[in-house]
Design an enzyme around this catalytic site. Sequence first.
Site, PDB file in Angstrom:
ATOM      1  CB  CYS A 235      60.526  40.027  72.473  1.00 29.75           C
ATOM      2  SG  CYS A 235      62.314  40.346  72.248  1.00 29.75           S
TER       3      CYS A 235
ATOM      4  CB  CYS B 194      66.226  40.809  65.993  1.00 27.63           C
ATOM      5  SG  CYS B 194      64.515  41.374  66.206  1.00 27.63           S
TER       6      CYS B 194
END
Length: 361
Positions: A275, A107
């Site tokens: 993101c 992530c």
Amino acid sequence: MTGAMIWNEFPQLGQLLGERPGLDVVDSHTCGQPTRVILSGTGLANGMTPEEGREFLRTKADWVRRLAVMEPRGHRSMFGAAIIHPSSPGDPFGVVFMDAGSYPDMCGHATIGVATTLCELGLIGRLDTLGSNANFSFQLRTPAGTLELTAKVKGGRCSAIVFQTPLAYYVGSMELALASGQLARVDVGWGGQYYAFVPVESVGLDITPGTIDQLIIAATLVRQQLAVSFESSDPRTGTVPTIGNIVWTALPRNEAAHARNVPVSSSGSFDRSPCGTATCARMAVLEARGELAVGQDFVNESILGTLYYGRAIRSFNGDNYRGIVPQVQGSAWITAAGRLSRDTTDPLGLGYLIGGGPAVV
């Protein structure tokens, strides 16, 4: 009353929380997306590999994820990161990522949040000993591999983190007939997770905070269609991937950006930041299509207008596939610190999720 004084003012509170199973955490947000860094209480042994740590949490201590991420202490879009402390001084820290539905390999926003937290707490060097403008490099071990990071320091604070992942690559494309009646080109890439990039205009919407509920619903339909229609095999694994993340794309609003996007996950959460792993995957897709050159910058804009600064550092050539080594820069800010506790008499103490996606009780 300051945070430090509350324990002195109410010592019974510290005693009460100390008697319960709990997690010591630091919260931050990276360009809008939350990260809850779990510093202790997980049972992870010093020096564990991230893969070992993830398996331990998944099979023996999933309560950690539920406590950290789910309601009432978290929410569907909360993201957790459990720290694995090194077994020897100078060795890199490790991390296990977790969200409302799983334990992702990688992530990007959480990497920036973890790195900023480690820097600000002085766990990987004292920032106040550096000059007013300085950089220093370090590593972070993740299930996706060891990441190379650089902290940018201004005025004794961590102003930005640059991370570099080992690999991102293009998987395949297809024309998908959407429920709107339009055909949309869907590009799939991997940047630590699989992402399907879909132009938002194909469903007659735009990427704004006011349309997010509609985008989540539309993403569910696209995800269902891809589950039966997408046939391209992952060039690295040879298997057809299960695609959970739908990324709506659009032209940027910020003149400094090259694109705008919002990823929606299979758990019903969405990313407030641009993101990081989706930015890596998008760069790999664009490079494979000849729309981004190695060494070229790619600035990605979020639903909130915040920016990540990406770059395809170099090409990567595997045995039967190729991709890029991507780099992303973003900033995080610490927002809270405390202890999450569980009263064993609380029937909802392990956490729950209601609304916005699959319910968990």
